[in-house]
Write an enzyme that holds these catalytic residues in place. Sequence first.
Site, PDB file in Angstrom:
ATOM      1  CG  ASP A  60       3.760   1.464   9.522  1.00  0.00           C
ATOM      2  OD1 ASP A  60       3.444   2.316  10.378  1.00  0.00           O
ATOM      3  OD2 ASP A  60       3.773   1.706   8.301  1.00  0.00           O
TER       4      ASP A  60
ATOM      5  CE  LYS B  18      -1.643   1.582   4.062  1.00  0.00           C
ATOM      6  NZ  LYS B  18      -1.232   2.981   4.287  1.00  0.00           N
ATOM      7  CG  ASN B  19       2.604   2.732   3.501  1.00  0.00           C
ATOM      8  OD1 ASN B  19       1.421   3.016   3.353  1.00  0.00           O
ATOM      9  ND2 ASN B  19       3.183   2.632   4.689  1.00  0.00           N
TER      10      ASN B  19
ATOM     11  NE  ARG C 166      -6.431   4.238   6.427  1.00  0.00           N
ATOM     12  CZ  ARG C 166      -5.432   4.638   7.198  1.00  0.00           C
ATOM     13  NH1 ARG C 166      -5.582   4.741   8.495  1.00  0.00           N
ATOM     14  NH2 ARG C 166      -4.275   4.951   6.673  1.00  0.00           N
TER      15      ARG C 166
ATOM     16  CB  CYS D 257      -4.091  10.733  12.124  1.00  0.00           C
ATOM     17  SG  CYS D 257      -2.424  10.196  12.370  1.00  0.00           S
TER      18      CYS D 257
ATOM     19  NE  ARG E 101       1.269  10.186  10.335  1.00  0.00           N
ATOM     20  CZ  ARG E 101       0.828   9.088   9.730  1.00  0.00           C
ATOM     21  NH1 ARG E 101      -0.279   8.530  10.118  1.00  0.00           N
ATOM     22  NH2 ARG E 101       1.503   8.568   8.736  1.00  0.00           N
ATOM     23  N   PRO E 102       2.602  16.639  11.309  1.00  0.00           N
ATOM     24  CG  PRO E 102       4.403  17.901  12.076  1.00  0.00           C
ATOM     25  CD  PRO E 102       3.624  16.637  12.341  1.00  0.00           C
TER      26      PRO E 102
ATOM     27  CG  LEU F 111       9.698   6.712  13.640  1.00  0.00           C
ATOM     28  CD1 LEU F 111       9.494   5.753  12.494  1.00  0.00           C
ATOM     29  CD2 LEU F 111      10.501   7.901  13.161  1.00  0.00           C
TER      30      LEU F 111
ATOM     31  CG  ASP G 126       7.002  20.848   9.805  1.00  0.00           C
ATOM     32  OD1 ASP G 126       6.458  19.718   9.844  1.00  0.00           O
ATOM     33  OD2 ASP G 126       8.070  21.091  10.395  1.00  0.00           O
TER      34      ASP G 126
END
Length: 422
Positions: free
Chosen positions: A309, A22-23, A401, A116, A121-122, A331, A124
């Site tokens: 993950d 998926k990623n 998902r 989330c 989880r910015p 993380l 920037d």
Amino acid sequence: MDYLRIQGPTKLSGTVTISGAKNAALPLITLTLLAHNKVTLTNTPEVADIKTLLKLLENLGATQTLKNHVLELDTSTVSHTMANYDIVKTMRASILVLGPLLARFGHCEVSLPGGCAIGQRPIDLHLKALEQMGAQITIHAGYVNAIAPKGLQGAHIIFDKITVTGTANIVMAAALAHGKTVLVNCAKEPEVVQLCEILRDSGIDITGIGTSELTIIGTGGKTIDMVDFEIIPDRIEAGTYLCAGAITNSTITLEKVRPDHLDAVTSKLEQMGCTVDTDSEKMTMTIHPAAELKHVELITQEYPAFPTDMQAQFLALATLAKGTSIIEERLFENRFMHVSELQRLGADIRLNGHTATVIGESPLFGADVMATDLRASSALVLAAMAAEGTTNVHRIYHLDRGYENLEQKLRALGAKIERLKE
Ligand code: UD1
């Protein structure tokens, strides 16, 4: 809403085929925005996140068909440049359209993804890098408005932090920029590597692939002639099935997997007493359970270190191990939502900031639990297969998902698992 009912404890056996990553698929799909031709992606995972991104691309004007894991995608008809809140809010990775849209059209409007469950989880770092490439960015009414009237310009960019989607976004932007871009402190995840390889195979001059420093010579705004390709196997889905073998004391074989992408995970499973046989040529891995599951110490970090993950799945596994395990999340600031749900099953876990201490050999008993994010959900399914009695895992839309046919795959391995309606 659907939920999963799982009867434990279960013994598994047999073979499971791993789906496409998926990623990897997410940035590769947005990469097609840089192409003037129709592209065919094979081994595309048919999971909710991919369908969401395809809907977003359709809203922009692309045409697509996805059947039997073959995705045919044509973005030559794209004329809109606005990624709406309605879609972006459901999937943060939608931000991956920002770099390609800006590079191709010189302007775009992308909804801010917001927070989330696993943390703030910015974005920037994505925005700062695009500004260094000459973009003018304003945030208005929840949207990132980016313009680059003279096109994006090559730049020397040092990421303050390693970011996976940030690296992907800027690599894609740089591919169509004017001149040379040097990116320092890049993510080296296999999904980023595949993105760079496809760009290279499509004629872009890109060096340093697989290292933390990438150099890209942009086309100066010209769209690319993109090659067709096959998406790499999902290393997180694979790692989850390895944990399924370990937690149910079963031997199972994974097919269509890249063992080299799972070194950190394999190494931790071996430290816990499991045996993992790998065959890179045949693309298979077989996990044999531990005679006695041992405790583990692990820290989540960027690739090639242990992946965040896989943290939740190992936490579930550690509840059954002998001794005390220490699991540190480096993380994301809030990625222990599954702990309270595992405690409902009987796990003995103590949380202190970013560190979970797991007192092993807890007897687990079935209960009602709630999935909180994608990987947390799979940890609950794993624990449920080891628990005595019936567990109902609610809110499994998180699971849908990113895991393709999870319950069918587990059922084929012998799990007692069914999908029911609330
Ligand atoms: C990707 C993966 C996700 C995985 C994560 C870490 C996809 C679609 N998702 O997410 O499954 O858990 O990598 O391996 O590939 N950060 C900033 N500013 C930014 C960007 C990131 O501070 O502009 C921070 C994040 O808050 C986080 C860290 O950097 O603490 C790493 O995040 P990042 O690598 O960007 O994660 P994602 O790409 O969102």
